[in-house]
Design a protein around this motif. Structure first.
Motif, mmCIF file in Angstrom:
data_model
loop_
_atom_site.group_PDB
_atom_site.id
_atom_site.type_symbol
_atom_site.label_atom_id
_atom_site.label_comp_id
_atom_site.label_asym_id
_atom_site.label_seq_id
_atom_site.Cartn_x
_atom_site.Cartn_y
_atom_site.Cartn_z
ATOM 1 N N GLU A 298 -2.399 5.932 5.897
ATOM 2 C CA GLU A 298 -1.878 7.281 5.657
ATOM 3 C C GLU A 298 -0.410 7.303 5.989
ATOM 4 O O GLU A 298 0.077 6.535 6.816
ATOM 5 C CB GLU A 298 -2.639 8.324 6.467
ATOM 6 C CG GLU A 298 -2.676 8.099 7.952
ATOM 7 C CD GLU A 298 -3.570 9.107 8.662
ATOM 8 O OE1 GLU A 298 -3.716 10.238 8.170
ATOM 9 O OE2 GLU A 298 -4.110 8.762 9.722
ATOM 10 N N ALA B 142 -4.926 6.919 1.877
ATOM 11 C CA ALA B 142 -5.536 5.898 1.014
ATOM 12 C C ALA B 142 -6.932 5.569 1.525
ATOM 13 O O ALA B 142 -7.137 5.390 2.735
ATOM 14 C CB ALA B 142 -4.664 4.646 0.984
ATOM 15 N N ILE C 28 -5.986 6.685 -3.756
ATOM 16 C CA ILE C 28 -4.896 7.307 -2.999
ATOM 17 C C ILE C 28 -4.782 8.776 -3.373
ATOM 18 O O ILE C 28 -4.673 9.113 -4.563
ATOM 19 C CB ILE C 28 -3.553 6.605 -3.278
ATOM 20 C CG1 ILE C 28 -3.647 5.120 -2.898
ATOM 21 C CG2 ILE C 28 -2.421 7.279 -2.531
ATOM 22 C CD1 ILE C 28 -2.494 4.298 -3.407
ATOM 23 N N THR D 151 3.531 6.588 9.318
ATOM 24 C CA THR D 151 2.678 5.680 8.558
ATOM 25 C C THR D 151 1.737 4.948 9.514
ATOM 26 O O THR D 151 2.168 4.399 10.528
ATOM 27 C CB THR D 151 3.525 4.658 7.777
ATOM 28 O OG1 THR D 151 4.397 5.377 6.887
ATOM 29 C CG2 THR D 151 2.646 3.719 6.971
ATOM 30 N N GLN E 234 0.840 -1.201 0.000
ATOM 31 C CA GLN E 234 0.000 0.000 0.000
ATOM 32 C C GLN E 234 0.878 1.255 0.000
ATOM 33 O O GLN E 234 0.596 2.234 -0.694
ATOM 34 C CB GLN E 234 -0.918 -0.011 1.222
ATOM 35 C CG GLN E 234 -1.946 -1.126 1.239
ATOM 36 C CD GLN E 234 -2.759 -1.114 2.518
ATOM 37 O OE1 GLN E 234 -3.192 -0.052 2.995
ATOM 38 N NE2 GLN E 234 -2.965 -2.282 3.104
ATOM 39 N N GLY F 125 0.164 11.406 2.187
ATOM 40 C CA GLY F 125 -0.750 10.574 1.422
ATOM 41 C C GLY F 125 -1.801 9.937 2.304
ATOM 42 O O GLY F 125 -1.537 9.571 3.461
ATOM 43 N N CYS G 181 -2.433 12.164 -2.636
ATOM 44 C CA CYS G 181 -1.177 12.696 -2.100
ATOM 45 C C CYS G 181 -1.172 14.212 -2.244
ATOM 46 O O CYS G 181 -1.448 14.731 -3.341
ATOM 47 C CB CYS G 181 0.031 12.114 -2.839
ATOM 48 S SG CYS G 181 0.247 10.340 -2.624
ATOM 49 N N THR H 7 2.024 6.724 -6.833
ATOM 50 C CA THR H 7 1.079 7.813 -7.118
ATOM 51 C C THR H 7 1.764 9.167 -6.953
ATOM 52 O O THR H 7 1.659 10.051 -7.815
ATOM 53 C CB THR H 7 -0.132 7.722 -6.170
ATOM 54 O OG1 THR H 7 -0.773 6.452 -6.351
ATOM 55 C CG2 THR H 7 -1.135 8.827 -6.451
ATOM 56 N N MET I 12 1.207 4.133 -2.895
ATOM 57 C CA MET I 12 1.142 5.567 -2.598
ATOM 58 C C MET I 12 2.368 6.282 -3.146
ATOM 59 O O MET I 12 2.266 7.387 -3.713
ATOM 60 C CB MET I 12 1.030 5.769 -1.082
ATOM 61 C CG MET I 12 0.917 7.217 -0.643
ATOM 62 S SD MET I 12 0.632 7.349 1.142
ATOM 63 C CE MET I 12 -1.090 6.796 1.225
#
Length: 466
Positions: free
Chosen positions: A453, A444, A425, A411, A379, A442, A427, A386, A383
């Motif tokens: 996040e 999600a 996602i 995180t 994940q 970011g 950002c 992205t 991110m």
């Protein structure tokens, strides 16, 4: 017409003594860029650490409001923050060469005068207000504390104090708009009862205390011997009790000066929510602990509303900004390690990507067989890819660059992601992209659920330079 953010035109310094440490401190207000907010900086410590004026950084409210961050702290911030709010200045860096702000005369008036001397400078960005969608309540029944914030078109504050004291009685103070603060509230000094002063003195807790920076309310019979001891302690020839029931060292500036100072504290402490409010604040018997707890409730509501506003709206029928083939034209990643399928939207400051999670993913074969859950590390990688599209979009030939992680912070995995989920996602840049370095936050989502996040930093490097 939108109201613009403001900073000050030039630096201005205030010098004085810290109330609790008794040490000289120099405090300098400096201009700051848009969206900077209020930050304190301990220039006397190695690395000159910054401390955000944020309610999440409050670590003590016992004798004022103390903020701590980055292994540094600053105390008694409420009078300074109240002055900045009253002057309607949005962005300021406050440098200190000590652990607390100077107490001055126990009010905000010197800080207001200094900020007004520096002058206000209009900035390009709009000021962001927060209008309450509903009433917010806070209460401490055992201490008879009640606070409520109600939706309003401007910022009003009403305070009531009642300390079971024949001297003070019940007092009220209010402002109908923050523009009234400087004239009506800023000069109101802090106060304490004589028994509190004696306790603080006996425990050496107000080394910078002086009878010029507080109203001392005499709530008990005081002998001439006790008054003589206080006079000697504060280097006065004589101290007596004035007819208003306070020590005769100073005259009241307002009949309800204690209530006005409590309003001052409310304004200063609520500045820690981070944005100016459009609300009517009503507070009965407030104190720093209650103010901060109340500010935390308001900030939690702000954060919840902001999260809802940022939830990406995904319509599968709409054509994406970039499809998977265009993404592969920018990123060097390929299946099975290409972890985004679409870019839905993008600006100079944000990007939204999408990952369709299916049972055909290779990682499901070995990650929790029989209970397929998308690995958290993947994940994070989705991110990062992205965000990589956002930073690669700043160069004309993105296929000639590599993207590398520099740092991952804060995180959190809030919920699980399963086959069949659509992972969206978003950002957002935390700072402008410089020299190919991107700092971003970011988040999600699966539907409206936040599943993950993170804050991360990445850099793009031209391939021939590697």
């Amino acid at each position: 017409m939108n109201v613009k953010q403001h900073t000050i035109k030039f630096p201005v310094t205030v010098s004085g003594v810290g109330l609790h440490t008794g040490k000289e401190v120099n405090m300098t207000f400096r201009p700051a860029p848009e969206n900077h907010g209020y930050k304190f900086q301990r220039v006397d410590l190695p690395g000159s650490p910054l401390i955000d004026a944020d309610v999440d950084n409050v670590t003590d409210t016992s004798r004022g409001t103390t903020l701590s961050q980055n292994d540094a702290s600053v105390s008694t911030v409420e009078h300074v923050l109240a002055a900045l709010m009253g002057c309607e200045v949005d962005n300021v860096l406050i440098e200190l060469d000590g652990p607390e702000t100077p107490i001055m005369d126990g009010s905000s008036v010197v800080f207001v005068e200094s900020i007004e001397k520096a002058g206000r400078k209009e900035q390009k960005a709009d000021r962001e207000y927060y209008t309450l969608p509903q009433n917010v309540h806070y209460a401490e029944p055992d201490r008879k504390v009640e606070m409520v914030a109600m939706p309003q078109d401007d910022y009003r504050v009403t305070v009531m104090v009642d300390y079971n004291s024949q001297v003070l009685g019940s007092q009220h103070a209010s402002i109908m708009h923050i523009s009234e603060f400087n004239k009506e509230i800023a000069s109101s000094r802090t106060f304490c009862f004589l028994h509190e002063l004696e306790m603080l003195l006996n425990h050496n807790l107000i080394r910078g205390g002086d009878l010029n920076n507080a109203i001392v309310v005499v709530d008990k019979e005081v002998s001439e011997e006790e008054l003589g001891r206080l006079a000697k302690l504060f280097k006065r020839e004589k101290i007596s009790v004035a007819k208003e029931g306070i020590l005769n060292n100073i005259r009241l500036r307002h009949q309800n000066e204690p209530a006005r100072h409590k309003l001052l504290d409310v304004v200063g402490d609520l500045a820690l929510v981070g944005v100016p409010l459009k609300a009517h604040i009503m507070a009965a018997r407030p104190g720093h602990a209650a103010n901060v707890a109340f500010a935390r409730k308001i900030k939690a509501l702000i954060k919840k509303d902001r999260t809802k506003k940022k939830i990406p709206n995904y319509n599968p029928a709409e054509k994406p900004l970039y499809d998977v083939n265009q993404i592969m034209g920018m990123l060097p990643h390929r299946p099975p390690f290409l972890l985004i399928d679409k870019i839905l939207e993008m600006s100079n400051m944000h990007v939204v990507g999408l990952k369709n999670v299916t049972m055909n993913e290779g990682f499901f074969q070995g990650h929790f067989p029989g209970n397929p859950v998308m690995p958290g590390v993947l994940q994070v990688e989705a991110m990062a890819q992205t965000g990589g599209i956002l930073v690669l979009n700043t160069v004309p030939d993105p296929h000639n660059y590599w993207t590398y992680f520099l740092k991952i912070d804060n995180t959190r995995f809030r919920d699980m992601v399963f086959p069949g989920d659509t992972l969206v996602i978003r950002c957002d840049l935390l700072a402008p992209i410089r020299r190919g370095i991107c700092q971003m936050k970011g988040v999600a989502y699966v539907g409206e659920r936040i599943v993950m996040e993170s804050e991360m930093m990445a850099q793009i490097v031209r391939k021939k330079d590697v």
